[in-house]
Design a protein around this motif. Sequence first.
Motif, PDB file in Angstrom:
ATOM      1  N   ASP A   1       0.871  -1.176   0.000  1.00  0.00           N
ATOM      2  CA  ASP A   1       0.000   0.000   0.000  1.00  0.00           C
ATOM      3  C   ASP A   1       0.912   1.231   0.000  1.00  0.00           C
ATOM      4  OD1 ASP A   1      -2.341   1.548   0.170  1.00  0.00           O
ATOM      5  OD2 ASP A   1      -2.122   1.697   2.357  1.00  0.00           O
TER       6      ASP A   1
ATOM      7  N   ARG B   1      -3.559   6.664  -3.229  1.00  0.00           N
ATOM      8  CA  ARG B   1      -3.072   5.384  -2.707  1.00  0.00           C
ATOM      9  C   ARG B   1      -2.972   4.420  -3.876  1.00  0.00           C
ATOM     10  NH1 ARG B   1      -4.149   5.707   3.138  1.00  0.00           N
ATOM     11  NH2 ARG B   1      -2.948   3.794   3.389  1.00  0.00           N
TER      12      ARG B   1
ATOM     13  N   SER C   1      -2.360   0.410  -4.341  1.00  0.00           N
ATOM     14  CA  SER C   1      -2.300  -0.826  -3.557  1.00  0.00           C
ATOM     15  C   SER C   1      -2.325  -2.040  -4.468  1.00  0.00           C
ATOM     16  CB  SER C   1      -3.481  -0.894  -2.577  1.00  0.00           C
ATOM     17  OG  SER C   1      -3.496   0.239  -1.730  1.00  0.00           O
TER      18      SER C   1
ATOM     19  N   ARG D   1      -1.817  -6.705  -4.382  1.00  0.00           N
ATOM     20  CA  ARG D   1      -1.529  -7.976  -3.717  1.00  0.00           C
ATOM     21  C   ARG D   1      -0.652  -8.813  -4.641  1.00  0.00           C
ATOM     22  NH1 ARG D   1      -5.985 -12.596  -1.750  1.00  0.00           N
ATOM     23  NH2 ARG D   1      -4.584 -14.397  -1.960  1.00  0.00           N
TER      24      ARG D   1
END
Length: 467
Positions: free
Chosen positions: A392, A400, A402, A404
């Motif tokens: 993040d 922002r 972000s 995974r």
Amino acid sequence: MDNSSNASPMDSITEDVARFVHATRFEDIPPDVLQLSKKAILDSLGLALAGARSEGSAIIRRYIEESGCATGGAPIFGTRLRAAPQFAALANGSAMHADDYDDTYHPSRVHPSAPVIAALLADAERDGATGHDVLAAFNVGVEVTTKVSQAIDGQHYQRGYHATGTCGAFGAAAAVSRLRRLPVASVRAAIGIAGSTSAGLRENFGTMVKPLHTGRAAENGYFSASLAAMGFTAAPTILEGARGFFSAGGGYDPAIIRGKLGSPWTFAAPGISIKPFPSGALTHPAMSKMKELVVANDIDPGDVERVNIKTNRLLPENLTYHRPVTGLQGKFSMEFCLASILVLRKAGLAEFTDEVVAPPDVREAIGKIDYGVYSEEEANAGEYTRLTTFIDILLKDGRRISARADHAKGSPRMPMSDADVADKFRECAAFAGWPDARAEETIALISRLEEVQDVRSLTGLLVRSAA
């Protein structure tokens, strides 16, 4: 988990391993596995060239010279030195892991190829083994390393043992035994001897000793096979015996190894990861994703307010250097690995040095990175992998970014191609100051290794010419 075995020596897992090593022929290895193993060999040899430059490798070579052992036919790659084979295995194995850039088998976190190929090529010099025989022995050795390391209980690793040092010795002994075509009884003895040489503790991660684990595994494997060939004896149930390797490590799962050697071959399933960065593999999903985000969004380090990283709670046990002061510590620092990518947009061999860790802009970037972990409950609910990582990035303008990452470049899910590994070899060769023509000839020769009649035509490309 089994902690002991009442099986007779002739019905033991140690016996199974010995018979597999003795019986496996080149023709038993599928073409796709052979191709993957050639890629692993090329990767390892490039690392030997680059790793020969490390301070730890230089000290090991000095030790070999001052011990009067820098004589013999086996080359120490990246140098002009030749040494007795066991010491060439020690030096080359250590160099292959010096930059923490060698391949990884993630289920057991073992680095399987380096101990095996270092021991194997040291022995192959004696009679000029064929590439055909080297490939067969290499695949046998890697298979033994990975299956033994996965079968032992996870407590082995959690208690502090480094599987590359402990399990790599078995694979190296298996490979040398296969190259010499030792009978089953001698292979069994070699495995038994290796069991009492296996060692390596994770407390030494981030120091010169971690690469030494790989070198010692190679040296011990060569030593074990050599003694066994001379008639030296050992316990016939060293793996599963009540006071054997598995029991000392906390137990084992026989279903992982019994009948599973070469079925399937580990190179094919679940696969072995080749590293895209010269740092601990646990950092690589974050590094791969960070590089993707920085480039795609053209992020300048001055635009970043904070970076938050979350991983599995076990990863910080190895990534212990949150404010590293040396390049070696940087390899085990999530913060430095990401700061290097943020500031320099790269993290290669040239970046993991004391000089790159120290500058103010890198230190400032390290200070912006907050490294935390998610809970086991979150991991179970989200079906995370062991390496699942969340990034993040908070920018100063309020945005922002972000993402995974579950896997890294180089993993079986996102494999490095033959061309990628050839480029990595070129990077290592250039870092070592190696002639381009020799590097290209090495790449070409390994691509057809099964046709090579004398492996010394390959190893000769990896030694420096006399001044």
